[in-house]
Design an enzyme around this catalytic site. Structure first.
Site, PDB file in Angstrom:
ATOM      1  CG  ASP A 337      -2.121   0.926   1.066  1.00  0.00           C
ATOM      2  OD1 ASP A 337      -2.176   1.669   0.078  1.00  0.00           O
ATOM      3  OD2 ASP A 337      -2.990   0.924   1.954  1.00  0.00           O
ATOM      4  CD  GLU A 532      -6.161   6.325   3.140  1.00  0.00           C
ATOM      5  OE1 GLU A 532      -5.074   6.181   3.694  1.00  0.00           O
ATOM      6  OE2 GLU A 532      -6.282   6.324   1.896  1.00  0.00           O
TER       7      GLU A 532
HETATM    8  C1  BGC Z   1      -5.090   3.251   0.829  1.00  0.00           C
HETATM    9  C2  BGC Z   1      -5.523   2.194  -0.147  1.00  0.00           C
HETATM   10  C3  BGC Z   1      -5.577   2.757  -1.530  1.00  0.00           C
HETATM   11  C4  BGC Z   1      -4.247   3.386  -1.891  1.00  0.00           C
HETATM   12  C5  BGC Z   1      -4.206   4.001  -3.260  1.00  0.00           C
HETATM   13  C6  BGC Z   1      -3.837   3.938   0.374  1.00  0.00           C
HETATM   14  O1  BGC Z   1      -3.527   4.985   1.232  1.00  0.00           O
HETATM   15  O2  BGC Z   1      -4.874   2.655   2.090  1.00  0.00           O
HETATM   16  O3  BGC Z   1      -6.761   1.669   0.249  1.00  0.00           O
HETATM   17  O4  BGC Z   1      -5.925   1.754  -2.433  1.00  0.00           O
HETATM   18  O5  BGC Z   1      -3.943   4.382  -0.941  1.00  0.00           O
HETATM   19  O6  BGC Z   1      -4.962   5.144  -3.332  1.00  0.00           O
HETATM   20  C1  BGC Z   2      -3.605   9.828  -2.007  1.00  0.00           C
HETATM   21  C2  BGC Z   2      -4.410   8.635  -1.585  1.00  0.00           C
HETATM   22  C3  BGC Z   2      -3.657   7.880  -0.573  1.00  0.00           C
HETATM   23  C4  BGC Z   2      -3.206   8.789   0.561  1.00  0.00           C
HETATM   24  C5  BGC Z   2      -2.370   8.063   1.565  1.00  0.00           C
HETATM   25  C6  BGC Z   2      -3.218  10.653  -0.806  1.00  0.00           C
HETATM   26  O1  BGC Z   2      -2.444  11.749  -1.190  1.00  0.00           O
HETATM   27  O2  BGC Z   2      -4.327  10.606  -2.898  1.00  0.00           O
HETATM   28  O3  BGC Z   2      -4.710   7.817  -2.658  1.00  0.00           O
HETATM   29  O4  BGC Z   2      -4.440   6.849  -0.091  1.00  0.00           O
HETATM   30  O5  BGC Z   2      -2.511   9.898   0.088  1.00  0.00           O
HETATM   31  O6  BGC Z   2      -2.010   8.866   2.645  1.00  0.00           O
END
Ligand code: BGC
Ligand code: BGC
Length: 642
Positions: A337, A532
């Site tokens: 991830d 998140e």
């Molecule tokens: C998230 C994932 C996601 C990835 C790409 C990560 O921060 O935990 O669920 O698929 O970002 O956007």
């Molecule tokens: C991205 C997300 C990712 C996240 C993780 C963002 O900047 O757009 O896809 O999950 O960072 O912290």
């Protein structure tokens, strides 16, 4: 002067050349051939000797079995080319488009909100096509995989159909519905030229303070496994040319059971935190959904950003190689991830070595691919990572590319353009919204009788598509407000459905000008969007403003219906007794009319709680039997719904 001397000499030679007829013809021929080469290179009809040779290579022939194609391709690849395949780069981090063929980058992604400058379906088609074509310029012409988070429809693009977030689909508990939604989502993804989605989520929340609760189907592993398999089947439709859209099970493993206050991110509380390394829980709760969906054809699994005790899951050889690959027999690729690998260790080399040896195959870097490539080259040279491990990783990645028919990929499925945000898909989304609603209380006010004279609507989420849709909608964190083209707010749905002759009034803050008492007041309240760890919340509840609106509405309506638009249960224990009806609407997405169809009795309430609704914060986290941490019963138990 020097230049005039040179040009004199040049002119002399040129006139000598032109005086010879044969030389003139030859020169002319060279010019024409040169122009032809430039033209055909520009317009893609140029074939070098290498291209012609590759055309007949066994790996290029879709008629060959996949294992033959893989072994032929592997036999042609250099170590550098293999390492490139293992890099998953965020698209804005590509320094120059030529880096894609130069390093043989294997995969790109749009993170949440990672849109093209022209954020329309055509803008996405063009962007993905450009990246795809650049990958085909590499020596072996291996296409990239392009990944996105289409987690409630292809909500990255304005105008897409936005389906309810998974928690609502969990409440519907319908395999058939979930499969149809995934299929519709796949159609919209294909219209944009993308073939890979980071979905379905198989996480299970035990603590609703977690900011990703809404991304999960349920805290019941059986429901999660069944709905996850249905979703994957809808996404990965099989045809003669391969599977349509590659799904990704996430996040492996134990995500949702992290402890409050354990996050490795200082800005978060629970997301990216620590899961207690409990073998019995692993076997009975966390693994079964993965086991089930692997059996039904999963080819890609994302490891979580959580830790298993002291170890980041992305560094755990036990969990990834021993359990997932060897014991469960997972044959697809494991992807890490967002920046997860570099959270293993401060030193990128050390972090990379640990992740690769743990069994991660594709690394979501997501930024710095050059360092990654250098680190892996060095690791192989030093013997810290074996060539067999690299070969295994690359074979797993290539397998998916072949299963997708990516080497023969013709770009966006243009016939699907008419399905993108179409009425057919929106009708499906409305159905999903209606079936995801959970009626938690009803003193008899619902469904709203047709003869009702006067209805009032108020609340922060009544006329706010952004709140309905939640995060992962155009922007990573979503956006508050009516910003989605073609979407219907819950209020708009009520306006469309309200019986003729009924007076309908709306005031967001509940300050109605007319003084009469309405028959029914509908308060539509809840949470603003979050994604998140930004959604980690020590006390999920209604805001003081929402509570005030509800009490104002109560004062000027005979009966009151509360509709909660939220990503999780909210603590309402002190208020619920004074409400006549309560509906959990979750995060319904773009089709608010699904709510009004249930309010007015066009569709019955059939949803049930996919997880227990807490009475107090002290009950968190819930045990697997649905009782609180303090041993008491929740306000509404799991599966409850009138
Ligand atoms: C998230 C994932 C996601 C990835 C790409 C990560 O921060 O935990 O669920 O698929 O970002 O956007
Ligand atoms: C991205 C997300 C990712 C996240 C993780 C963002 O900047 O757009 O896809 O999950 O960072 O912290």
């Amino acid at each position: 002067m020097k230049t005039s001397k040179y040009s004199k000499v040049l002119r002399k030679h040129l006139s000598k050349l032109l005086s010879c007829r044969l030389c003139t013809v030859a020169l002319l021929f060279i010019c024409i051939y040169g122009a032809f080469l430039i033209y055909s290179y520009q317009y893609g009809t140029y074939h070098s000797v290498r291209d012609l040779e590759l055309m007949n290579a066994p790996y290029k022939n879709p008629g060959n079995a996949i294992d033959i194609r893989i072994s032929d391709l592997m036999s042609r690849m250099t170590l550098q080319e293999k390492i490139g395949q293992m890099a998953l780069v965020e698209k804005n981090s590509i320094e120059s488009i030529h880096d894609i063929p130069r390093y043989g980058i294997g995969a790109l992604l749009s993170g949440g909100g990672g849109k093209p400058a022209d954020n329309s379906l055509h803008g996405w088609q063009k962007m993905v096509k450009t990246f795809m074509e650049s990958s085909r310029q590499s020596r072996l012409q291996i296409p990239i995989l392009y990944g996105i988070d289409a987690i409630h429809g292809h909500a990255n693009i304005p105008g897409a159909t936005v389906f309810p977030h998974f928690i609502g689909l969990g409440a519907s508990d319908s395999e058939d519905l979930v499969e149809r939604i995934a299929q519709a989502t796949a159609h919209e993804i294909l219209a944009s030229g993308i073939r890979w989605s980071f979905s379905p989520t198989l996480d299970m929340p035990s603590d609703i303070r977690w900011g990703r609760t809404y991304e999960t189907f349920s805290d019941d592993p059986e429901i999660v496994g069944i709905l996850g398999a249905a979703y994957l089947a809808g996404l990965q439709q099989e045809s003669a040319s391969g599977i349509s859209v590659l799904g990704t099970l996430k996040h492996y493993v134990g995500v949702g059971s992290m402890q409050w206050g354990s996050s490795s991110n200082p800005l978060y509380h629970i997301d990216q935190g620590t899961t207690e390394p409990n073998e019995a829980m692993l076997r009975s709760q966390y693994l079964p959904p993965f086991e089930k969906v692997i059996e039904s054809g999963a080819l890609s699994i994302m490891v979580g950003l959580n830790s298993w005790g002291d170890t980041k899951v992305s560094a755990s050889k036990y969990l990834i190689t021993d359990v997932l690959k060897n014991e469960l027999g997972f044959k697809g690729f494991v992807v890490s991830d967002w920046y997860g690998v570099y959270e293993i260790h401060d030193d990128t080399y050390e972090a990379t070595v640990q992740a690769l040896n743990a069994g991660v195959d594709l690394i979501m870097l997501p930024y710095d691919y050059k360092t990654f490539i250098r680190d892996v080259e060095k690791a192989v040279e030093n013997g810290d990572v074996s060539e067999e491990r690299i070969n295994d990783a690359v074979e797993r990645i290539l397998y998916s590319k072949f299963r997708l028919g990516l080497f023969e990929d013709m770009g966006p499925v243009l016939e699907n353009e008419t399905l993108f945000g179409s009425e057919t898909h929106r009708a499906l989304a409305r159905e999903a919204v209606a079936r995801s609603l959970v009626l938690l209380k009803n003193s008899g006010v619902l469904p709203i009788p047709s003869g009702t004279r006067h209805i009032r609507v108020a609340g922060s989420s009544a006329d706010n598509v952004g709140r309905q849709a939640g995060a992962w909608t155009v922007e990573w964190q979503g956006a508050d407000g009516n910003f989605l083209p073609g979407a219907t707010s819950i209020l708009k749905g009520i306006e469309e459905r309200v019986p003729e002759g009924t007076l309908l009034e709306y005031e967001k803050d509940g300050n109605f000008i007319t003084k009469s008492i309405a028959d029914i007041g509908i308060a539509i309240v809840g949470e603003a969007p979050y994604a998140e760890g930004w959604g980690d919340n020590p006390y999920p509840s209604l805001s003081p403003e929402d509570l005030e609106v509800i009490s104002k509405l109560k004062a000027n309506s005979s009966q009151i219906v509360v509709v909660i638009v939220s990503g999780r249960p909210l603590i309402i224990t002190d208020q619920v007794a004074s409400w006549d009806a309560l509906i959990a609407a979750w995060l319904p997405g773009s089709e608010g009319a699904g709510v009004s169809s249930a309010l007015f009795g066009d569709t019955p309430f059939t949803g049930s709680l996919p997880l227990p609704w807490p009475r107090t914060i002290d009950q968190l986290p819930f045990g697997i039997d649905g009782t609180g941490a303090d041993g008491t019963a929740p306000l509404f138990p799991r599966y409850y719904g009138l």
